[in-house]
Write a protein that holds these residues in place. Structure first.
Motif, PDB file in Angstrom:
ATOM      1  N   TRP A 159       0.824  -1.203   0.000  1.00 22.30           N
ATOM      2  CA  TRP A 159       0.000   0.000   0.000  1.00 22.30           C
ATOM      3  C   TRP A 159       0.865   1.263   0.000  1.00 22.30           C
ATOM      4  O   TRP A 159       0.614   2.205  -0.762  1.00 22.30           O
ATOM      5  N   MET A 160       1.867   1.299   0.869  1.00 22.01           N
ATOM      6  CA  MET A 160       2.708   2.495   0.951  1.00 22.01           C
ATOM      7  C   MET A 160       3.445   2.743  -0.358  1.00 22.01           C
ATOM      8  O   MET A 160       3.523   3.885  -0.837  1.00 22.01           O
ATOM      9  N   ASP A 161       3.969   1.684  -0.955  1.00 26.72           N
ATOM     10  CA  ASP A 161       4.664   1.833  -2.241  1.00 26.72           C
ATOM     11  C   ASP A 161       3.706   2.354  -3.315  1.00 26.72           C
ATOM     12  O   ASP A 161       4.073   3.211  -4.135  1.00 26.72           O
ATOM     13  N   TYR A 162       2.494   1.834  -3.283  1.00 26.85           N
ATOM     14  CA  TYR A 162       1.500   2.251  -4.274  1.00 26.85           C
ATOM     15  C   TYR A 162       1.098   3.713  -4.064  1.00 26.85           C
ATOM     16  O   TYR A 162       0.929   4.481  -5.024  1.00 26.85           O
ATOM     17  N   LEU A 163       0.965   4.126  -2.799  1.00 30.77           N
ATOM     18  CA  LEU A 163       0.595   5.513  -2.507  1.00 30.77           C
ATOM     19  C   LEU A 163       1.703   6.481  -2.934  1.00 30.77           C
ATOM     20  O   LEU A 163       1.423   7.569  -3.459  1.00 30.77           O
ATOM     21  N   VAL A 164       2.945   6.098  -2.696  1.00 30.79           N
ATOM     22  CA  VAL A 164       4.068   6.934  -3.136  1.00 30.79           C
ATOM     23  C   VAL A 164       4.054   7.065  -4.656  1.00 30.79           C
ATOM     24  O   VAL A 164       4.238   8.159  -5.213  1.00 30.79           O
ATOM     25  N   PHE A 165       3.818   5.945  -5.331  1.00 32.73           N
ATOM     26  CA  PHE A 165       3.743   5.955  -6.800  1.00 32.73           C
ATOM     27  C   PHE A 165       2.597   6.848  -7.278  1.00 32.73           C
ATOM     28  O   PHE A 165       2.764   7.662  -8.205  1.00 32.73           O
ATOM     29  N   ALA A 166       1.428   6.713  -6.645  1.00 34.84           N
ATOM     30  CA  ALA A 166       0.259   7.493  -7.054  1.00 34.84           C
ATOM     31  C   ALA A 166       0.484   8.986  -6.830  1.00 34.84           C
ATOM     32  O   ALA A 166       0.069   9.819  -7.650  1.00 34.84           O
ATOM     33  N   ASN A 167       1.157   9.330  -5.743  1.00 32.92           N
ATOM     34  CA  ASN A 167       1.436  10.744  -5.477  1.00 32.92           C
ATOM     35  C   ASN A 167       2.421  11.309  -6.495  1.00 32.92           C
ATOM     36  O   ASN A 167       2.254  12.435  -6.982  1.00 32.92           O
ATOM     37  N   ASN A 168       3.439  10.536  -6.819  1.00 38.55           N
ATOM     38  CA  ASN A 168       4.408  10.985  -7.834  1.00 38.55           C
ATOM     39  C   ASN A 168       3.729  11.161  -9.195  1.00 38.55           C
ATOM     40  O   ASN A 168       4.033  12.109  -9.935  1.00 38.55           O
ATOM     41  N   ARG A 169       2.806  10.263  -9.491  1.00 47.12           N
ATOM     42  CA  ARG A 169       2.075  10.369 -10.756  1.00 47.12           C
ATOM     43  C   ARG A 169       1.214  11.628 -10.772  1.00 47.12           C
ATOM     44  O   ARG A 169       1.137  12.335 -11.781  1.00 47.12           O
ATOM     45  N   ALA A 170       0.577  11.917  -9.628  1.00 45.92           N
ATOM     46  CA  ALA A 170      -0.263  13.118  -9.541  1.00 45.92           C
ATOM     47  C   ALA A 170       0.579  14.384  -9.675  1.00 45.92           C
ATOM     48  O   ALA A 170       0.171  15.354 -10.326  1.00 45.92           O
ATOM     49  N   TYR A 187       0.222  11.568   3.671  1.00 44.72           N
ATOM     50  CA  TYR A 187      -0.749  12.369   2.920  1.00 44.72           C
ATOM     51  C   TYR A 187      -0.619  13.848   3.283  1.00 44.72           C
ATOM     52  O   TYR A 187      -0.697  14.721   2.410  1.00 44.72           O
ATOM     53  N   LEU A 188      -0.405  14.131   4.564  1.00 46.12           N
ATOM     54  CA  LEU A 188      -0.227  15.521   4.995  1.00 46.12           C
ATOM     55  C   LEU A 188       0.964  16.172   4.302  1.00 46.12           C
ATOM     56  O   LEU A 188       0.934  17.367   3.988  1.00 46.12           O
ATOM     57  N   SER A 189       2.013  15.390   4.090  1.00 49.91           N
ATOM     58  CA  SER A 189       3.205  15.936   3.435  1.00 49.91           C
ATOM     59  C   SER A 189       2.939  16.268   1.969  1.00 49.91           C
ATOM     60  O   SER A 189       3.744  16.957   1.336  1.00 49.91           O
ATOM     61  N   CYS A 190       1.812  15.798   1.457  1.00 51.52           N
ATOM     62  CA  CYS A 190       1.483  16.011   0.042  1.00 51.52           C
ATOM     63  C   CYS A 190       0.492  17.153  -0.162  1.00 51.52           C
ATOM     64  O   CYS A 190       0.206  17.516  -1.306  1.00 51.52           O
ATOM     65  N   VAL A 191      -0.059  17.681   0.928  1.00 52.53           N
ATOM     66  CA  VAL A 191      -1.050  18.756   0.802  1.00 52.53           C
ATOM     67  C   VAL A 191      -0.483  20.040   1.404  1.00 52.53           C
ATOM     68  O   VAL A 191       0.392  19.998   2.276  1.00 52.53           O
ATOM     69  N   PRO A 192      -0.970  21.201   0.956  1.00 49.40           N
ATOM     70  CA  PRO A 192      -0.495  22.479   1.512  1.00 49.40           C
ATOM     71  C   PRO A 192      -0.770  22.563   3.010  1.00 49.40           C
ATOM     72  O   PRO A 192      -1.761  22.014   3.502  1.00 49.40           O
ATOM     73  N   LYS A 193       0.093  23.252   3.725  1.00 52.61           N
ATOM     74  CA  LYS A 193      -0.054  23.356   5.177  1.00 52.61           C
ATOM     75  C   LYS A 193      -1.359  24.029   5.569  1.00 52.61           C
ATOM     76  O   LYS A 193      -1.907  23.770   6.642  1.00 52.61           O
TER      77      LYS A 193
END
Length: 214
Positions: free
Chosen positions: A10-21, A72-78
């Motif tokens: 799951w974590m690997d997939y989420l990292v991949f999905a975030n990079n894709r986004a 997820y927090l690290s991926c969204v604006p503060k």
């Protein structure tokens, strides 16, 4: 499949999905898909586990869920952290670490009023979490809510009657507020009745007195 392997996938997939986004031309749509994926992960990965040799009792472990949420927090604006944390706390009301993370955020943003309200809510959701009680009390003290401080100490000690730290904090608070000697003695007597020792605090005070006399 073992839970640790599922979590790693799951974590690997989420990292991949975030990079894709992040690399997509349509970032809004891709990030929405990423958010949906995070929510699906949190829902499908269990946080409750049966206690060995018991079919009726369970224990909760939010370690993986918190790892996902903090990623997820690290991926969204503060600026969105407060609402995001509130949303996840609402979905996981017993997640004490997540609650403390939200309180920390509100403190860092100097939102003392919001901190007070959130901390008080968490004292109901997670009544055995000492840290939330102490934060709720500290917020009321900062806002000069002396009556509410007394009520919070009363509620906290009903839930955690054997917590010496709470008794000591209340005793120091009463003393700093100019509490009557009789009331302070009653507090000490009540501690002794239920078996809570205040020797450490009393010894500390006596040591200070001795050092002043030297």
């Amino acid at each position: 499949m073992r839970s640790d392997i599922v979590q790693k996938i799951w974590m690997d997939y989420l990292v991949f999905a975030n990079n894709r986004a992040a690399g997509s031309r349509n970032k809004v749509q891709e990030f929405k898909l990423f958010t949906d994926l995070v929510n699906r992960c949190l829902v499908t990965v269990p946080a409750r586990y049966p206690i060995p040799f018991s079919s009726a009792d369970y224990w909760s472990n939010y370690e993986f869920h918190n790892r996902v949420i903090f990623f997820y927090l690290s991926c969204v604006p503060k600026t969105q952290h407060s609402k995001t944390l509130e949303r996840f706390c609402s979905a996981m009301p017993a997640n004490s670490r997540l609650a403390l993370r939200l309180l920390q955020h509100e403190w860092e943003e100097s939102n003392v009023q919001i901190l007070k309200l959130q901390a008080k809510m968490f004292t109901y959701n997670i009544p055995t979490c000492l840290a939330t009680w102490k934060i709720a009390i500290a917020a009321e003290i900062a806002l000069k809510g002396q009556r509410e401080v007394h009520r919070l100490y009363q509620r906290a000690l009903q839930k955690l009657p054997l917590c010496a730290s709470l008794w000591k904090d209340q005793l120091l608070f009463e003393a700093s507020e100019g509490g009557k000697t009789d009331n302070l003695r009653k507090l000490v007597s009540k501690c002794q009745e239920i078996g809570v020792s205040l020797n450490e605090l009393l010894n500390l005070n006596s040591n200070k007195t001795e050092s002043k006399n030297l």
